[in-house]
Write a protein that holds these residues in place. Sequence first.
Motif, short mmCIF file in Angstrom:
data_model
loop_
_atom_site.label_atom_id
_atom_site.label_comp_id
_atom_site.label_asym_id
_atom_site.label_seq_id
_atom_site.Cartn_x
_atom_site.Cartn_y
_atom_site.Cartn_z
N LEU A 123 -18.04 11.04 -8.27
CA LEU A 123 -16.86 10.92 -7.43
C LEU A 123 -15.99 9.74 -7.89
CD1 LEU A 123 -15.65 12.35 -4.94
CD2 LEU A 123 -16.79 10.64 -3.51
N CYS A 124 -16.64 8.63 -8.22
CA CYS A 124 -15.88 7.46 -8.68
C CYS A 124 -15.21 7.72 -10.03
CB CYS A 124 -16.80 6.25 -8.77
SG CYS A 124 -17.22 5.52 -7.16
N ARG A 125 -15.88 8.39 -10.93
CA ARG A 125 -15.26 8.69 -12.23
C ARG A 125 -14.03 9.58 -12.05
NH1 ARG A 125 -19.58 9.03 -17.13
NH2 ARG A 125 -21.08 7.50 -16.36
N LEU A 126 -14.13 10.55 -11.17
CA LEU A 126 -12.99 11.43 -10.92
C LEU A 126 -11.81 10.66 -10.34
CD1 LEU A 126 -14.79 14.58 -9.45
CD2 LEU A 126 -13.76 14.36 -11.72
N GLU A 127 -12.10 9.60 -9.60
CA GLU A 127 -11.03 8.81 -8.98
C GLU A 127 -10.73 7.53 -9.75
OE1 GLU A 127 -9.05 9.92 -7.03
OE2 GLU A 127 -9.97 11.38 -5.69
N GLY A 128 -11.25 7.42 -10.97
CA GLY A 128 -10.87 6.32 -11.85
C GLY A 128 -11.45 4.97 -11.49
N CYS A 129 -12.70 4.96 -11.04
CA CYS A 129 -13.33 3.68 -10.71
C CYS A 129 -14.82 3.76 -11.01
CB CYS A 129 -13.09 3.32 -9.24
SG CYS A 129 -13.81 4.45 -8.04
N GLY A 130 -15.49 2.66 -10.79
CA GLY A 130 -16.94 2.59 -10.94
C GLY A 130 -17.49 1.70 -9.85
N PHE A 131 -18.81 1.49 -9.85
CA PHE A 131 -19.41 0.61 -8.85
C PHE A 131 -20.53 -0.21 -9.46
CE2 PHE A 131 -21.76 4.62 -8.45
CZ PHE A 131 -23.07 4.19 -8.46
N MET A 132 -20.73 -1.40 -8.88
CA MET A 132 -21.83 -2.26 -9.26
C MET A 132 -22.53 -2.74 -7.99
SD MET A 132 -19.41 -5.40 -10.64
CE MET A 132 -20.78 -6.40 -11.19
N ILE A 133 -23.84 -2.94 -8.07
CA ILE A 133 -24.64 -3.30 -6.91
C ILE A 133 -25.33 -4.62 -7.18
CG2 ILE A 133 -26.57 -2.65 -5.42
CD1 ILE A 133 -25.97 0.28 -6.13
N ASN A 134 -25.13 -5.60 -6.27
CA ASN A 134 -25.77 -6.90 -6.43
C ASN A 134 -25.95 -7.54 -5.07
OD1 ASN A 134 -25.21 -10.11 -6.80
ND2 ASN A 134 -26.44 -9.29 -8.48
N ASN A 135 -27.18 -7.95 -4.81
CA ASN A 135 -27.51 -8.74 -3.61
C ASN A 135 -27.04 -8.07 -2.32
OD1 ASN A 135 -28.92 -11.03 -2.76
ND2 ASN A 135 -27.04 -12.19 -2.43
N GLY A 136 -27.27 -6.75 -2.23
CA GLY A 136 -26.96 -6.03 -1.01
C GLY A 136 -25.52 -5.61 -0.85
N VAL A 137 -24.70 -5.83 -1.89
CA VAL A 137 -23.29 -5.46 -1.85
C VAL A 137 -23.01 -4.43 -2.94
CG1 VAL A 137 -20.91 -6.27 -2.10
CG2 VAL A 137 -22.61 -7.71 -0.95
N ILE A 138 -22.26 -3.38 -2.63
CA ILE A 138 -21.81 -2.43 -3.62
C ILE A 138 -20.30 -2.60 -3.76
CG2 ILE A 138 -21.69 -0.55 -1.90
CD1 ILE A 138 -22.34 1.39 -4.25
N ARG A 139 -19.88 -2.94 -4.96
CA ARG A 139 -18.45 -3.19 -5.22
C ARG A 139 -17.86 -2.01 -5.97
NH1 ARG A 139 -21.29 -7.94 -5.65
NH2 ARG A 139 -20.47 -9.67 -4.38
N PHE A 140 -16.88 -1.38 -5.37
CA PHE A 140 -16.16 -0.28 -6.00
C PHE A 140 -14.90 -0.85 -6.65
CE2 PHE A 140 -18.51 1.58 -2.43
CZ PHE A 140 -19.21 2.59 -3.08
N ILE A 141 -14.78 -0.68 -7.97
CA ILE A 141 -13.73 -1.35 -8.74
C ILE A 141 -12.98 -0.32 -9.58
CG2 ILE A 141 -13.20 -3.22 -10.33
CD1 ILE A 141 -16.02 -4.33 -9.72
N SER A 142 -11.68 -0.25 -9.43
CA SER A 142 -10.90 0.72 -10.20
C SER A 142 -10.67 0.20 -11.62
CB SER A 142 -9.56 1.00 -9.52
OG SER A 142 -8.63 -0.04 -9.78
N LEU A 143 -10.54 1.13 -12.56
CA LEU A 143 -10.24 0.77 -13.95
C LEU A 143 -8.89 0.08 -14.04
CD1 LEU A 143 -11.48 3.99 -15.78
CD2 LEU A 143 -12.68 1.82 -15.50
N ASP A 144 -7.93 0.53 -13.26
CA ASP A 144 -6.60 -0.09 -13.28
C ASP A 144 -6.68 -1.54 -12.80
OD1 ASP A 144 -5.44 2.22 -14.24
OD2 ASP A 144 -4.78 2.92 -12.26
N TYR A 145 -7.53 -1.81 -11.81
CA TYR A 145 -7.69 -3.17 -11.31
C TYR A 145 -8.24 -4.07 -12.42
CZ TYR A 145 -9.44 -7.08 -8.50
OH TYR A 145 -9.69 -8.32 -7.98
N LEU A 146 -9.24 -3.59 -13.14
CA LEU A 146 -9.81 -4.38 -14.23
C LEU A 146 -8.77 -4.68 -15.31
CD1 LEU A 146 -13.23 -2.53 -14.62
CD2 LEU A 146 -12.92 -4.87 -13.82
#
Length: 295
Positions: free
Chosen positions: A142-165
Amino acid sequence: MEFIYNEVDITGQTSILRVELEQYLSGHIDTITAVFDDSAGDWSKWRPAVGDRIQANEGYAKSGTMYIHSLEPRSNAMSLKGTSLKYLKTGHTKRWNNVSFLQLLKIRAQELGLTPEYYGITDQTYDYVEQDGGDLAFLDELCRLEGCGFMINNGVIRFISLDYLESMDVSDYTLDAYNNRNIDLPYYTGAVVTDGTIEGKAGNDRGERVRLTTKQKLQSISEANRFAENVLKYANTSRKTGVVYMDQLLSEFVPGSKVYLNCDYWQKKPVIITRIRHDLYRMKSKVFFRLAKEN
């Protein structure tokens, strides 16, 4: 180095033979591998178990709370492997009507026991979405289709768009790579996304194109075209990449860091750190990167 087991600092109570922390920007979740001397049988007495909490810290390199997923008792040694998510194989068979992208991210994050954070995410509304399988695989597609990815650390999942990066400022730090390996492939020029009925396109066919067949039912040509554009962006993140082998620990680096790179092949190029492997015992780092867009 500090090593914490079930909230207890055991650094001085056991002999550490190896600790490797691997952190990812997307496509994988963080892992840790720790090996301890067990010639005195201390670990056998402590009886470690799958699901126990471990944490390793060295400088700015911090694993956050991780969970043991496998135990490997060896001759006079104990090996622990953990990840940043307690349960990796949870999944659902679920169908939603009239649901938004952010709603789906929040639902799955909370059911995984994670707090969601969003960076540059644009919400979308779907008439119909279906999941039949693992939660991580569902979120990843779902994230790839919407142009983003996610990372998980210390109980938090961060959804980050490619455009933001891509829009982030480059830090003043320059990574001077004396021992590195690079991959420099032509960017894909186009992408096609289809559910077998509706087909969306992005870019052109003047070069190599990528194709994705999704199980999600596409609602319109415009949605399919949006997905194709995002898939093209995502696919191109793997075309110009590299890895740098450092003889020191770069604990201030994390996935998502944007810095300049100098090496024999690329000079003063902005890059985004996509993965980093910290050897916290030998105090060395292996840094994976991709080229960022240049303004």
